[in-house]
Scaffold this active site. Structure first.
Site, mmCIF file in Angstrom:
data_model
loop_
_atom_site.group_PDB
_atom_site.id
_atom_site.type_symbol
_atom_site.label_atom_id
_atom_site.label_comp_id
_atom_site.label_asym_id
_atom_site.label_seq_id
_atom_site.Cartn_x
_atom_site.Cartn_y
_atom_site.Cartn_z
ATOM 1 N N ASP A 175 -5.206 -19.200 -20.075
ATOM 2 C CA ASP A 175 -5.328 -20.542 -19.514
ATOM 3 C C ASP A 175 -4.080 -20.952 -18.734
ATOM 4 O OD1 ASP A 175 -5.233 -23.859 -21.047
ATOM 5 O OD2 ASP A 175 -5.838 -23.220 -19.037
ATOM 6 N N ASP A 211 -6.281 -23.844 -12.439
ATOM 7 C CA ASP A 211 -6.385 -23.845 -13.896
ATOM 8 C C ASP A 211 -7.530 -22.959 -14.372
ATOM 9 O OD1 ASP A 211 -7.031 -26.460 -16.386
ATOM 10 O OD2 ASP A 211 -6.544 -24.322 -16.557
#
Ligand SMILES: O=C(NNC1=NCCC1)c1ccc(Br)cc1
Length: 330
Positions: free
Chosen positions: A35, A219
């Site tokens: 992430d 992201d």
């Protein structure tokens, strides 16, 4: 050194991707969500209440001869979608795709929110944002990438996420076989800790490219693409029957709609997101109403270039000084 590992979609709509990693001695294998929108490495563990574990693999530090408690250290994180977790910290050997970091801070969950409990094929996260975002206290810890950096052939990691298919994350090298032409780089502003950069503009379908700087974060941990309302309304104006639903919290449309593509710019380069990526999912299994992969960022305070956008490119996260991000056509 280098590393290379699979990025496997955890369900049929690519809500998130997981990557096999090993922790400890002998190696315990977990499937973690890499992430770039956060900087904590946390796992479901033997310290997670069994009532909060539903099918996940867990890390047991007691079964690892190389684990060490990081005494007195705790962590607590809240993600942009409202999910969260908290707990204690060990250090242990940690490997992704053959690349090993000794004494990586591994944050063991003592509490996870319901959305993590319900995601049975996700055993935790590997934060690949800047280490300034790490929540461990009293002393913050380094990400896997920051720990691996000194041994990497090149100070980069790359994301090759795929639509309804397994892609890959590479560390320490840029695989020329994964893209065509050149990588186009653009500067990254690393404060407060996200991979923050600008798009040079956008186009809806075959419409004219609108040159306008759009700042946001790349992201890998966010599923969809969130952009300013003006852009999103211009997109859905091209979709018959589309509406911005209060009930469903975003733009929905008939699943049979013909959606336009969406093109974004990185400097002079152009990347087109196929319409299929934006026809994200049915609002319920038997419904003929679908939820869009492009949504408004107005409630977030920041634009998010999530997986719907990133899977349309080969993305290079460069930890050079200054950091930069690169996009290649695939
Ligand atoms: O939390 C964020 N990204 N990662 C993840 N989401 C859900 C689990 C992991 C996130 C980060 C920054 C902003 Br602004 C919005 C969202």
């Amino acid at each position: 050194d280098t590393g290379s590992a699979a990025a496997v979609p955890i369900n049929e709509v690519d809500i998130a991707y997981v990557t096999p990693v090993t922790v400890g001695t002998p190696p315990q294998t977990l499937m973690l969500d890499l992430d770039t929108g956060s900087s904590d490495l946390w796992v479901f563990s033997s310290l997670t209440p069994s009532s909060q574990v539903r099918g996940q693999e867990i890390y047991s530090p007691a079964k690892s001869s190389t684990s060490k408690l990081l005494s007195g250290h705790t962590w607590s994180i809240r993600y942009g979608d409202g999910s969260g977790s908290r707990g204690t910290v060990y250090t242990d050997n940690f490997t992704i795709g053959g690349l090993e970091v000794e004494s990586q801070a591994v944050q063991t969950a003592q509490e996870v929110s319901s959305s993590f409990t319900q995601e049975q094929s996700l055993d935790g996260l590997v934060g690949l944002g800047f280490s300034t975002l790490n929540t461990v206290r009293p002393s913050s810890q380094l990400t896997f990438f920051d720990n691996a950096r000194p041994k990497l052939d090149e100070e980069v990691f790359t994301a090759d996420l795929k639509y309804h298919a397994t892609g890959s994350y590479d560390f320490g090298f840029i695989d020329r076989a994964k893209y065509t032409g050149n990588i186009t780089y653009t500067p990254v502003q690393q404060s407060p800790g996200y991979w923050t950069h600008s798009l040079s503009g956008y186009a809806v379908g075959s419409g004219a490219f609108q040159s306008t700087q759009i700042q946001g974060i790349s992201d890998t941990g966010t599923t969809l693409l969130y952009l300013p309302t003006a852009i999103v309304t211009a997109y859905y104006r091209q979709v018959q029957g589309a509406q911005n639903s209060q009930y469903y919290g975003g733009y929905v449309f008939p699943c049979s709609s013909t959606l336009p593509t969406f093109t974004f710019g990185i400097e002079g380069a152009r990347f087109t997101i196929p319409a299929s990526y934006i026809n994200y999912t049915r609002i319920s299994p038997t419904s003929s109403t679908c939820y869009g992969g492009l949504q408004s960022s107005s409630g977030l305070g920041i634009n998010i270039f999530g997986d719907v956008a990133l899977k349309a490119a080969f993305v290079v996260f460069s930890g050079t000084n200054p950091p930069r991000i690169g996009f290649g056509t695939k």
